[in-house]
Design an enzyme around this catalytic site. Structure first.
Site, PDB file in Angstrom:
ATOM      1  N   SER A   1      -2.030   3.862  -0.056  1.00 16.97           N
ATOM      2  CA  SER A   1      -1.827   5.423   0.003  1.00 16.97           C
ATOM      3  C   SER A   1      -2.353   6.280  -1.204  1.00 16.97           C
ATOM      4  CB  SER A   1       0.070   5.550  -0.378  1.00 16.97           C
ATOM      5  OG  SER A   1       0.331   6.927  -0.145  1.00 16.97           O
TER       6      SER A   1
ATOM      7  N   ASP B   1       1.935   5.686  11.118  1.00 20.36           N
ATOM      8  CA  ASP B   1       1.746   6.370   9.838  1.00 20.36           C
ATOM      9  C   ASP B   1       1.229   7.905  10.311  1.00 20.36           C
ATOM     10  OD1 ASP B   1       1.006   7.455   7.363  1.00 20.36           O
ATOM     11  OD2 ASP B   1      -0.155   5.532   6.953  1.00 20.36           O
TER      12      ASP B   1
ATOM     13  N   HIS C   1       3.865   4.102   7.308  1.00 14.39           N
ATOM     14  CA  HIS C   1       3.463   4.182   6.070  1.00 14.39           C
ATOM     15  C   HIS C   1       4.396   3.317   4.869  1.00 14.39           C
ATOM     16  CE1 HIS C   1       0.926   6.285   3.273  1.00 14.39           C
ATOM     17  NE2 HIS C   1       1.718   6.314   2.297  1.00 14.39           N
TER      18      HIS C   1
END
Length: 330
Positions: free
Chosen positions: A176, A275, A302
């Site tokens: 991320s 995601d 995610h």
């Protein structure tokens, strides 16, 4: 020394009594609350794994201060193996640049197991957080950590990890926002430090125009990131007055850095099918060209590798671990 005493984010908590009469200007439920007067609250929704030299998950681990003035520190994971000169994997945690810690138990467990199963020395860097320290603070901390690691090795210090580590085989990785940090640090250091490869797990990028996955992808509980949270993270972390087409957010923007700086790197991009960032990640792969190794993890969202305990997620984590191992040892 326990990581909880080192973590700068823990010193930023504001008591609930003191915040009752303050005006909230930004909030991500359960993660961060920012007040008009500049105070920041970060509820401790994640447990922190204390650190010692004890062995767990087949590795030994310690916390080390890299820069006492900015309180940058890192957690080192060294596999319990007779093998020497292992690859060095420098990892940056996620959290939208605004939350997260190298001492979060979810990261500790994931990286300890990753170190053991991939036979890598892993250095998990704890960087400064926005909005108190907006970008490029996290990038600067990453650069400082890489330079410090190289100096320690060249000077023969910290033999408990340098003896096991091949400093000429450095990989940058993160998930991320941590993948965004790894990406930007690699651009800054591409001609200064010999970085062999880049591992981007669900890299956090954005833009003013919405992608299809941002508009229509399923939201939690299937995935840990919402579009609203993404927008808030970017408002809190980008320099004042900048929008989501800033190059740090959108590598496709006109003013984005020349990706030719990465031409000598092996690059792996790990994408989650559920995601909201899926399309952003695919766009990045297309821009990087044929040299990128693109992997799609089906049925997961995610941050599945640290937050999802389902049977499917465990299967995907096993796959992710195998892909990382093959990537750094090929």
């Amino acid at each position: 020394m326990a990581a909880m005493t080192l973590d700068p984010s823990l010193s930023l908590q504001v008591s609930s009594n003191a915040s009752k009469n303050r005006v909230i200007v930004e909030e991500i439920d359960g993660l961060i609350r920012v007040y008009k007067d500049g105070h920041v609250e970060r509820p401790q929704i994640m447990t922190h794994a204390a650190c010692s030299s004890a062995s767990e998950f087949g590795v030994s681990y310690r916390d080390v201060i890299i820069d006492k003035y900015t309180n940058i520190w890192a957690r080192f994971y060294v596999p319990n193996t007779s093998l020497k000169k292992l690859p060095l994997l420098v990892y940056f945690h996620g959290g939208g640049f605004c939350v997260g810690s190298a001492s979060w138990s979810c990261y500790h467990e994931f990286l300890a197991k990753l170190s053991s199963k991939t036979s890598c020395v892993i250095v998990s860097v704890n960087h400064r957080l926005a909005p108190e320290y907006p970008l490029p603070a996290a990038y600067e901390d990453g650069v400082k950590a890489l330079i410090w690691l190289r100096q320690q090795s060249l000077l023969g210090k910290n033999e408990w990890w340098t003896n096991n580590c091949n400093i000429s085989k450095i990989f940058l990785a993160g998930d991320s926002a941590g993948a965004n940090i790894a990406f930007n640090v690699s651009i800054r250091l591409a001609r200064k430090i010999d970085i062999k490869g880049l591992i981007l797990i669900q890299p956090f990028f954005g833009g003013e125009s919405r992608t299809h996955s941002e508009k229509y992808m399923m939201q939690p509980p299937r995935s840990a990131l919402t579009l609203a949270a993404s927008d808030t993270y970017w408002r809190l972390s980008l320099p004042p007055g900048e929008n989501r087409d800033h190059p740090w957010c959108n590598p496709m923007a006109k003013m984005s850095p020349n990706l030719e700086e990465l031409r000598d790197l092996s690059i792996m991009v790990c994408i989650s099918e559920m995601d909201i960032l899926k399309d952003r990640n695919l766009e990045l792969c297309a821009k990087l060209g044929q040299k990128v190794e693109q992997i799609m993890y089906e049925g997961v969202g995610h941050a599945f590798q640290i937050l999802n305990k389902s049977t499917l997620a465990q299967t995907r984590i096993h796959e992710l671990t195998s892909h990382i191992k093959n990537f750094v040892h090929k």
